[in-house]
Each structure stands twice: as structure tokens, then as C-alpha cells.
Motif scaffolding. Structure first.
Motif: not given
Length: 89
Positions: A46, A49, A53, A66, A69-70, A74, A89
Motif C-alpha cells: 500500500a 501505491v 483513487l 485492501r 486500507e488504501l 489517502s 495517495r
């Protein structure tokens, strides 16, 4: 001579759709086999990345794993309409 060619072409109207269907089928097979050989990006950590998003608010509210989490790591930067949020991000 031209009348014979015109007559043959007029009797073979099914040929063009058949050729188009065969070419589309070939393209579909090439896309599927090519996609199967590509490495999925879900194995990226993560913290590696980066970028934008774009997530609908309903998907963000029910996100797990996931995606959650992202989103959590962010920051929201903008909204599209009333139901889509852009995160950086």
C-alpha cells in the motif's frame, strides 16, 4: 465479366459478417490470453501505491480489506457530483 463478379458478391452477403465475427473472436482470444499473462497489481504494498483513487461513496462506506486500507491512508481532494470522491495517495 463484371456481371459475374457482382452476381457472386451479391450471393455472398454473409461473407462480410462472418469475416467480422472471426476477426472479433480472434481479438477476444488475444485479449484474454494476454491479460492472463500479465502480473496483477494487487500484490503491491500500500505504501508504494501512488496517484488518484476514485471511489464511489457507497463503495467507500462498505470497503473492506485492501480497498479500505488504501482509502484510510489517502486524503480526499475533490468530489465528482454527490457520490464519488477523489483521494490522493
Amino acid at each position: 465479366m463484371m456481371t459475374h463478379v457482382r452476381h457472386w458478391i451479391s450471393r455472398k452477403r454473409w461473407l462480410a459478417p462472418l469475416v467480422a465475427a472471426l476477426l472479433l473472436g480472434q481479438m477476444a482470444v488475444a485479449m484474454v490470453t494476454g491479460a492472463a499473462q500479465q502480473t496483477p497489481t494487487i500484490d503491491e504494498p500500500a505504501d508504494e501505491v501512488h496517484g488518484l483513487l476514485v471511489v464511489s461513496d457507497s463503495a467507500a462506506a462498505t470497503a473492506t480489506g485492501r480497498v479500505a486500507e488504501l482509502i484510510a491512508s489517502s486524503r480526499p481532494v475533490d468530489e465528482v457530483g454527490h457520490s464519488i470522491t477523489l483521494y490522493r495517495r
